[in-house]
Scaffold this motif. Structure first.
Motif, short mmCIF file in Angstrom:
data_model
loop_
_atom_site.label_atom_id
_atom_site.label_comp_id
_atom_site.label_asym_id
_atom_site.label_seq_id
_atom_site.Cartn_x
_atom_site.Cartn_y
_atom_site.Cartn_z
N LEU A 86 -7.62 11.06 -0.96
CA LEU A 86 -6.69 9.92 -1.05
C LEU A 86 -7.10 8.97 -2.17
CD1 LEU A 86 -4.25 8.38 0.29
CD2 LEU A 86 -5.99 7.13 1.59
N LEU A 87 -8.37 8.58 -2.20
CA LEU A 87 -8.83 7.60 -3.19
C LEU A 87 -9.00 8.23 -4.58
CD1 LEU A 87 -11.38 5.51 -1.10
CD2 LEU A 87 -8.98 5.02 -1.58
N ARG A 88 -9.53 9.44 -4.63
CA ARG A 88 -9.73 10.08 -5.94
C ARG A 88 -8.40 10.36 -6.63
NH1 ARG A 88 -13.77 15.07 -5.62
NH2 ARG A 88 -13.18 15.22 -7.81
N ARG A 89 -7.44 10.86 -5.87
CA ARG A 89 -6.14 11.17 -6.47
C ARG A 89 -5.41 9.90 -6.90
NH1 ARG A 89 -4.72 16.71 -5.92
NH2 ARG A 89 -2.83 16.21 -7.10
N THR A 90 -5.57 8.82 -6.12
CA THR A 90 -4.99 7.54 -6.53
C THR A 90 -5.63 7.08 -7.83
OG1 THR A 90 -4.64 6.92 -4.20
CG2 THR A 90 -4.47 5.17 -5.82
N ASP A 107 3.10 4.15 -6.86
CA ASP A 107 3.36 5.52 -7.30
C ASP A 107 2.11 6.39 -7.17
OD1 ASP A 107 5.97 4.88 -7.90
OD2 ASP A 107 5.62 4.62 -10.06
N ALA A 108 0.97 5.81 -7.53
CA ALA A 108 -0.29 6.56 -7.46
C ALA A 108 -0.66 6.89 -6.02
CB ALA A 108 -1.41 5.76 -8.13
N LEU A 109 -0.47 5.93 -5.14
CA LEU A 109 -0.76 6.16 -3.72
C LEU A 109 0.17 7.21 -3.13
CD1 LEU A 109 -1.60 2.71 -2.06
CD2 LEU A 109 -2.93 4.82 -1.87
N ALA A 111 1.52 9.73 -4.70
CA ALA A 111 1.04 11.04 -5.17
C ALA A 111 -0.21 11.46 -4.40
CB ALA A 111 0.73 10.98 -6.66
N ALA A 112 -1.07 10.49 -4.09
CA ALA A 112 -2.30 10.79 -3.36
C ALA A 112 -2.01 11.19 -1.92
CB ALA A 112 -3.23 9.57 -3.39
N VAL A 113 -1.06 10.51 -1.28
CA VAL A 113 -0.68 10.86 0.09
C VAL A 113 -0.09 12.27 0.13
CG1 VAL A 113 0.86 10.29 2.01
CG2 VAL A 113 -0.44 8.48 0.89
N ASP A 114 0.67 12.62 -0.90
CA ASP A 114 1.20 13.99 -1.00
C ASP A 114 0.05 15.00 -1.08
OD1 ASP A 114 3.82 13.16 -0.89
OD2 ASP A 114 4.15 13.22 -3.06
N ALA A 115 -1.01 14.65 -1.81
CA ALA A 115 -2.18 15.53 -1.94
C ALA A 115 -2.90 15.66 -0.60
CB ALA A 115 -3.13 14.99 -3.00
N VAL A 137 3.27 3.84 2.26
CA VAL A 137 3.65 3.98 0.84
C VAL A 137 5.16 3.78 0.67
CG1 VAL A 137 1.69 5.40 0.13
CG2 VAL A 137 3.75 6.52 0.93
N ASP A 138 5.93 4.14 1.69
CA ASP A 138 7.38 3.89 1.62
C ASP A 138 7.68 2.39 1.57
OD1 ASP A 138 7.97 6.56 1.62
OD2 ASP A 138 8.47 6.69 3.75
N ALA A 139 6.86 1.60 2.29
CA ALA A 139 7.09 0.15 2.36
C ALA A 139 6.42 -0.62 1.22
CB ALA A 139 6.60 -0.39 3.70
N LEU A 140 5.54 0.04 0.49
CA LEU A 140 4.77 -0.66 -0.54
C LEU A 140 5.66 -1.20 -1.66
CD1 LEU A 140 1.82 -1.37 -0.94
CD2 LEU A 140 1.49 0.77 -2.16
#
Length: 202
Positions: A86-90, A107-109, A111-115, A137-140
């Motif tokens: 989660l953190l590395r991909r973000t 957007d980065a988060l 993509a990370a949640v998808d990972a 992430v939807d509410a961010l």
């Protein structure tokens, strides 16, 4: 705009929150897991805090990439790879920019949640950390506070679910009635982000 110091303060706030809530996380993990979620995360975030206080990285992406790498190496079980991813991909998605916008972070988060979903094979409703992260992430896009509320509501909503992934899934119907510890700790991470934004006047 959000700079490296903002991300450092987010990780330190998350570490403090995990410290405060470690016993509760482990108690949640006791009936449906290995009863070590809180202590494992506490050990990982202690390493993150030590590294950030010693020599903080210079960019937002580097702060998160380093933090994720430490969580992977220090946290046992599935939590290390999942939180680390989660953190590395973000961090990777944020690149080398000295400052990032709230929109870029969202957007980065995402993509990370998808990972994370890919790594664990989990979907919303499976009673995992994804149940807190996806609504967050939807509410961010609305606000950090909205993301915090969505994550907390998502974590609570795991209680009546039957686990379909992870160790809790072995229990079948006996997993019903217990709030998922991973969703709960994910909500703490998002809450720490909201607190950091509030403290910084973002």
């Amino acid at each position: 705009m959000l700079d490296a110091d903002f991300f450092r303060r987010w990780m330190l706030a998350a570490a403090a929150s995990v410290d405060r809530e470690a016993e509760r996380l482990t108690a949640l993990d006791s009936p449906i897991g290995d009863a070590d979620h809180g202590t494992n995360l506490q050990r990982g975030f202690a390493a993150v805090r030590e590294a950030l206080e010693k020599e903080p990285p210079a960019t937002p992406g580097a702060v998160l990439t380093q933090s994720g790498r430490l969580l992977i190496s220090r946290v046992g079980g599935a939590s290390g790879p999942l939180y680390g991813t989660l953190l590395r991909r973000t961090g990777k998605a944020l690149g080398d920019a000295a400052e990032v916008s709230e929109e870029q972070l969202a957007d980065a988060l995402r993509a990370a949640v998808d990972a994370v979903r890919q790594l664990g094979g989990a979907a919303p409703g499976d009673k995992t950390m994804v149940d807190a992260l996806v609504p967050a992430v939807d509410a961010l896009g609305d606000s950090f506070a909205a993301a915090r509320r969505a994550a907390e509501e998502g974590a609570v909503a795991t209680t009546p679910l039957q686990a379909r992934k992870g160790r809790a899934s072995y229990l079948g119907e006996r997993s019903i009635g217990h709030q998922d510890p991973g969703a709960t700790s994910s909500a703490l991470l998002i809450a720490a982000l909201a607190e950091t934004a509030e403290a910084g006047g973002e």
